[in-house]
Design a protein around this motif. Structure first.
Motif, PDB file in Angstrom:
ATOM      1  N   GLU A  10      42.377  75.630  74.670  1.00 33.28           N
ATOM      2  CA  GLU A  10      41.906  76.927  74.170  1.00 33.28           C
ATOM      3  C   GLU A  10      41.915  77.984  75.271  1.00 33.28           C
ATOM      4  OE1 GLU A  10      41.321  77.739  71.105  1.00 33.28           O
ATOM      5  OE2 GLU A  10      41.551  75.730  70.252  1.00 33.28           O
ATOM      6  N   PRO A  11      43.091  78.338  75.777  1.00 39.06           N
ATOM      7  CA  PRO A  11      43.186  79.254  76.923  1.00 39.06           C
ATOM      8  C   PRO A  11      42.644  80.655  76.679  1.00 39.06           C
ATOM      9  CG  PRO A  11      45.344  78.889  75.922  1.00 39.06           C
ATOM     10  CD  PRO A  11      44.422  77.894  75.293  1.00 39.06           C
ATOM     11  N   ASN A  12      42.532  81.070  75.431  1.00 37.92           N
ATOM     12  CA  ASN A  12      42.070  82.433  75.147  1.00 37.92           C
ATOM     13  C   ASN A  12      40.549  82.568  75.183  1.00 37.92           C
ATOM     14  OD1 ASN A  12      44.717  83.371  74.756  1.00 37.92           O
ATOM     15  ND2 ASN A  12      44.724  82.670  72.642  1.00 37.92           N
ATOM     16  N   ILE A  13      39.849  81.454  75.218  1.00 34.49           N
ATOM     17  CA  ILE A  13      38.389  81.498  75.259  1.00 34.49           C
ATOM     18  C   ILE A  13      37.935  81.407  76.712  1.00 34.49           C
ATOM     19  CG2 ILE A  13      36.256  80.357  74.557  1.00 34.49           C
ATOM     20  CD1 ILE A  13      37.681  79.367  72.078  1.00 34.49           C
ATOM     21  N   ARG A  69      49.427  75.322  79.650  1.00 35.26           N
ATOM     22  CA  ARG A  69      48.901  76.588  79.133  1.00 35.26           C
ATOM     23  C   ARG A  69      47.980  77.267  80.148  1.00 35.26           C
ATOM     24  NH1 ARG A  69      48.041  74.877  72.739  1.00 35.26           N
ATOM     25  NH2 ARG A  69      50.036  73.756  72.589  1.00 35.26           N
ATOM     26  N   TYR A 121      34.075  76.239  76.115  1.00 34.35           N
ATOM     27  CA  TYR A 121      34.505  75.927  74.749  1.00 34.35           C
ATOM     28  C   TYR A 121      33.994  74.525  74.438  1.00 34.35           C
ATOM     29  CZ  TYR A 121      37.623  74.310  71.026  1.00 34.35           C
ATOM     30  OH  TYR A 121      38.122  73.778  69.856  1.00 34.35           O
TER      31      TYR A 121
END
Length: 345
Positions: A252-255, A246, A264
Motif C-alpha cells: 500500500e505505497p500510497n498510504i 513498489r 497501514y
C-alpha cells in the motif's frame, strides 16, 4: 502591584503564569488603578490554573514519557504501542491531566478491556503502571492509581502456534488480495514481523541476488536495532517478480500515515481470510512461527533460523527445539557395544 503598568490611559498587567511558561501581557480595560488590581489578580489566578493544567495535560505527560523512553533505547514500534495505550486510557476516562485520573476510572477502563481480552487488559494495565511510576519519580503525581486494580490470575492460553505446510499453502491459495498476499509471503517465506512488512521498502529486496535485507529507514528501526538478511525462496522470488518493487513502500505505497500505531493495517482482511480457511485460531504472528517451525522440523540449523528471524539462538531453541528431526546419533553408544558383543561371541 508587581507587573501592573499603564499604557496611555489604560492599565495593563504583565506576568508569567507558571515557571517555564511564556510571559503574558493583558489589557485590563480600565483607567482606575484599584479596579485594575482586582481584575489583574483574577486574570492571573485563572491563567495560572489554565496553564498549569495545559502543561500537565495527559497528552503532554505522554509525550514526555515517550521521549524519555526513546532516549533509553526503546524501539519505535514499542513506543508507538505504548503511546496508543496511554492515549486510549486517557480518552476513556476523559481526564484533563494524570492528576484527574481516579482509581474508579482506571478500574472501569480495565474492566472494559478485560471483557474484550483479559490477557491484553493485563498487558495494557502494566504499560499504564509504568507511565504512572515514571511520573511519580519526577514528582508530577503522588500515587499510582493502577495499584487499586485487582488483576485476575490468568490461565495460560492454549493455542496452536503454527500451520502445517499444507495449511500454509491453503492460506496462500485462498488469498486473492495481492497486498495481503505479499504480507503472507513475507510472514511464511521470510519470517518477517508485521511492522517489518508494513514498513518494507523496495530497497530491501535484491531480486538479482535473491536476498531480503531488513534495514532501518526514516520511519522504522528493526527490533534490537539489528539489520538482517534473509534469502528469498524461489517461490517468493518468482511471485515478487510479478508483484513488482513498489515505492515508497512495498505494501500500500500510497498510504503514508494511519490513524493507529501502524501506517497501514491489514488485520481485518487477514482475520477474514483465516476464518474462511477454517483457521479461527490463527494470528498473523503465527506465520512467523510457521516459518521457524517448518524450517527447524526439516533440519535447517537453529543458528540459521535465529539469524533469519533476528532472534537469539537460545530463544529459537526454547520455542522450536522440540521440532528438531530425530537425531540418529542417539544409537551411537549402543552400536559399538553391539559390535563388541558379536565379536565376543
Amino acid at each position: 502591584m508587581k507587573g501592573l503598568f499603564k499604557r496611555r490611559s489604560t492599565w495593563w498587567v504583565r506576568f508569567t503564569p507558571v515557571p517555564g511558561s511564556p510571559q503574558m501581557r493583558i489589557a485590563l480595560g480600565t483607567d482606575n488603578e484599584s479596579d485594575a488590581i482586582i481584575k489583574a489578580r483574577e486574570i492571573i489566578a485563572r491563567a495560572e490554573t489554565q496553564v498549569r493544567e495545559e502543561m500537565e495535560s495527559c497528552e503532554t505527560e505522554i509525550a514526555g514519557y515517550i521521549s524519555s523512553k526513546r532516549r533509553d533505547g526503546l524501539s519505535e514500534s514499542t513506543l508507538s504501542s505504548r503511546r496508543y495505550i496511554l492515549r486510549s486510557v486517557a480518552n476513556f476516562i476523559g481526564a484533563a491531566s494524570p492528576r484527574h485520573m481516579t482509581s474508579a476510572g482506571i478500574r472501569k477502563w480495565f474492566e472494559s478491556r478485560k471483557a474484550i481480552n483479559p490477557h491484553t487488559a493485563v498487558a495494557y494495565l502494566y504499560v499504564v503502571h509504568l507511565w504512572f511510576k515514571w511520573m511519580i519519580e519526577r514528582g508530577k503525581i503522588a500515587t499510582d492509581v493502577t495499584t487499586s486494580v485487582k488483576v485476575p490470575k490468568l490461565v495460560m492460553r492454549q493455542r496452536r502456534n503454527f500451520l502445517t505446510q499444507a495449511e500454509a499453502r491453503l492460506l496462500l491459495d485462498e488469498c486473492h488480495n495481492e497486498g495481503l498476499k505479499f504480507a503472507i509471503y513475507c510472514g511464511l517465506h521470510a519470517g518477517l514481523r508485521k511492522l517489518e512488512i508494513i514498513e518494507a521498502r523496495p530497497g530491501w529486496f535484491d531480486m538479482e541476488a535473491g536476498l531480503l535485507h531488513v534495514q532501518a529507514t526514516p520511519t522504522f528501526q528493526p527490533k534490537d536495532r539489528d539489520n538482517r538478511t534473509i534469502p528469498l525462496t524461489e517461490e517468493f522470488r518468482t511471485w515478487l517478480s510479478a508483484y513488482g518493487l513498489r515505492k515508497p513502500f512495498m505494501l500500500e505505497p500510497n498510504i503514508v500515515k494511519g490513524s493507529y500505531r501502524y501506517r497501514y493495517d491489514f488485520r481485518k482482511a487477514f482475520d477474514s481470510l483465516a476464518k474462511r480457511c477454517g483457521f479461527d485460531w490463527l494470528t498473523f504472528h503465527d506465520l512467523r512461527r510457521t516459518f521457524a517451525s517448518l524450517h527447524v522440523s526439516r533440519g535447517t540449523s537453529v543458528y540459521k533460523v535465529a539469524r533469519w528471524l533476528g532472534d537469539g539462538v537460545d530463544v529459537v531453541e526454547q520455542h522450536y527445539g522440540h521440532l528438531i528431526p530425530q537425531d540418529h546419533e542417539i544409537n551411537g553408544a549402543w552400536e559399538t557395544s553391539s559390535r563388541h558383543q558379536k565379536t565376543a561371541r
